[in-house]
Design a protein around this motif. Structure first.
Motif, PDB file in Angstrom:
ATOM      1  N   VAL A 127       0.790  -1.057  -0.364  1.00 24.86           N
ATOM      2  CA  VAL A 127      -0.124   0.092   0.137  1.00 24.86           C
ATOM      3  C   VAL A 127       0.928   1.493  -0.093  1.00 24.86           C
ATOM      4  N   LEU A 128       2.069   1.121   1.225  1.00 22.03           N
ATOM      5  CA  LEU A 128       2.882   2.431   1.143  1.00 22.03           C
ATOM      6  C   LEU A 128       3.739   2.478  -0.085  1.00 22.03           C
ATOM      7  N   SER A 129       3.878   1.518  -0.936  1.00 19.91           N
ATOM      8  CA  SER A 129       4.281   1.232  -2.035  1.00 19.91           C
ATOM      9  C   SER A 129       3.782   2.128  -3.308  1.00 19.91           C
ATOM     10  N   GLU A 130       2.193   2.033  -3.063  1.00 19.72           N
ATOM     11  CA  GLU A 130       1.898   1.991  -4.872  1.00 19.72           C
ATOM     12  C   GLU A 130       1.382   3.517  -4.577  1.00 19.72           C
ATOM     13  N   LYS A 131       1.323   3.840  -3.270  1.00 26.08           N
ATOM     14  CA  LYS A 131       1.575   5.719  -2.665  1.00 26.08           C
ATOM     15  C   LYS A 131       1.661   6.059  -3.329  1.00 26.08           C
ATOM     16  N   ALA A 132       3.524   5.417  -2.594  1.00 26.28           N
ATOM     17  CA  ALA A 132       4.586   6.488  -2.919  1.00 26.28           C
ATOM     18  C   ALA A 132       5.301   6.544  -4.183  1.00 26.28           C
ATOM     19  N   LYS A 133       4.041   5.919  -5.567  1.00 25.13           N
ATOM     20  CA  LYS A 133       5.435   5.812  -6.640  1.00 25.13           C
ATOM     21  C   LYS A 133       3.950   6.675  -7.392  1.00 25.13           C
ATOM     22  N   SER A 134       2.377   6.207  -6.879  1.00 27.44           N
ATOM     23  CA  SER A 134       1.449   7.345  -7.319  1.00 27.44           C
ATOM     24  C   SER A 134       2.184   8.896  -7.110  1.00 27.44           C
ATOM     25  N   ASN A 135       2.541   8.825  -6.529  1.00 27.27           N
ATOM     26  CA  ASN A 135       2.418  10.683  -5.802  1.00 27.27           C
ATOM     27  C   ASN A 135       4.151  10.967  -7.045  1.00 27.27           C
TER      28      ASN A 135
END
Length: 175
Positions: A163-171
């Protein structure tokens, strides 16, 4: 195998734009630029004039050139690699890094003693505070941070890390 030094995705996109402009502007670098584009199989047998006139060359080809030069099969692989490695790095947030490490063990010991968040980008591991996390816009994921024990490199909970990784990549991709 690829040989890629730390680079921002936006820098690569800008480099591709300039590479295409160099080709189309008939600058004194055109023959060198042309040879760079000829590594692409679909352009290899095209006449030089057709390539330099831009009828067969698009920005996607410039992206492909950059990927091939860096040892990747295609732009998508290069982009994915850069986003994975660079999604937690922001130059303007560096003042909020508490300590910087090359070895996980040293970083983890510092993290256990001083707290904070243990992050990684490229070959580096950092320990930072809440300010850095807020700057990444990952402060909204407190439950996930707690589940991974505030350790990005060796998270306790893979689902929370995802979840953190996907949010970081999206940002990162919004930059």
């Amino acid at each position: 195998m690829h040989n890629l030094k730390p680079v921002r995705l936006n820098e690569l996109k800008l480099e591709a734009t300039f590479l295409l402009k160099d080709l189309k502007n008939n600058s004194r670098q055109t023959s060198e630029t042309l040879s760079r584009f000829k590594v692409i199989p679909s352009l290899f047998n095209k006449a030089d004039t057709l390539i330099t006139q831009g009828k067969h060359v698009k920005l996607k080809h410039a992206y492909q050139v950059l990927a091939l030069e860096r040892g990747f099969k295609n732009w998508s692989d290069l982009k994915h690699f850069v986003v994975e490695k660079d999604c937690l790095y922001r130059p303007h947030l560096v003042p909020y890094v508490h300590s910087w490490f090359k070895q996980y063990q040293s970083a983890m010991e510092y993290h256990q003693k001083h707290g904070g968040y243990l992050l990684a980008f490229w070959g580096d591991i950092i320990v930072c505070g809440e300010e850095y996390i807020k700057g990444l816009e990952l402060d909204v994921c407190q439950a996930e941070w707690q589940a991974v024990a505030y350790d990005w490199v060796r998270p306790m909970d893979q689902m929370a890390w995802q979840v953190l990784s996907e949010k970081a990549k999206s940002n990162y991709l919004k930059l």
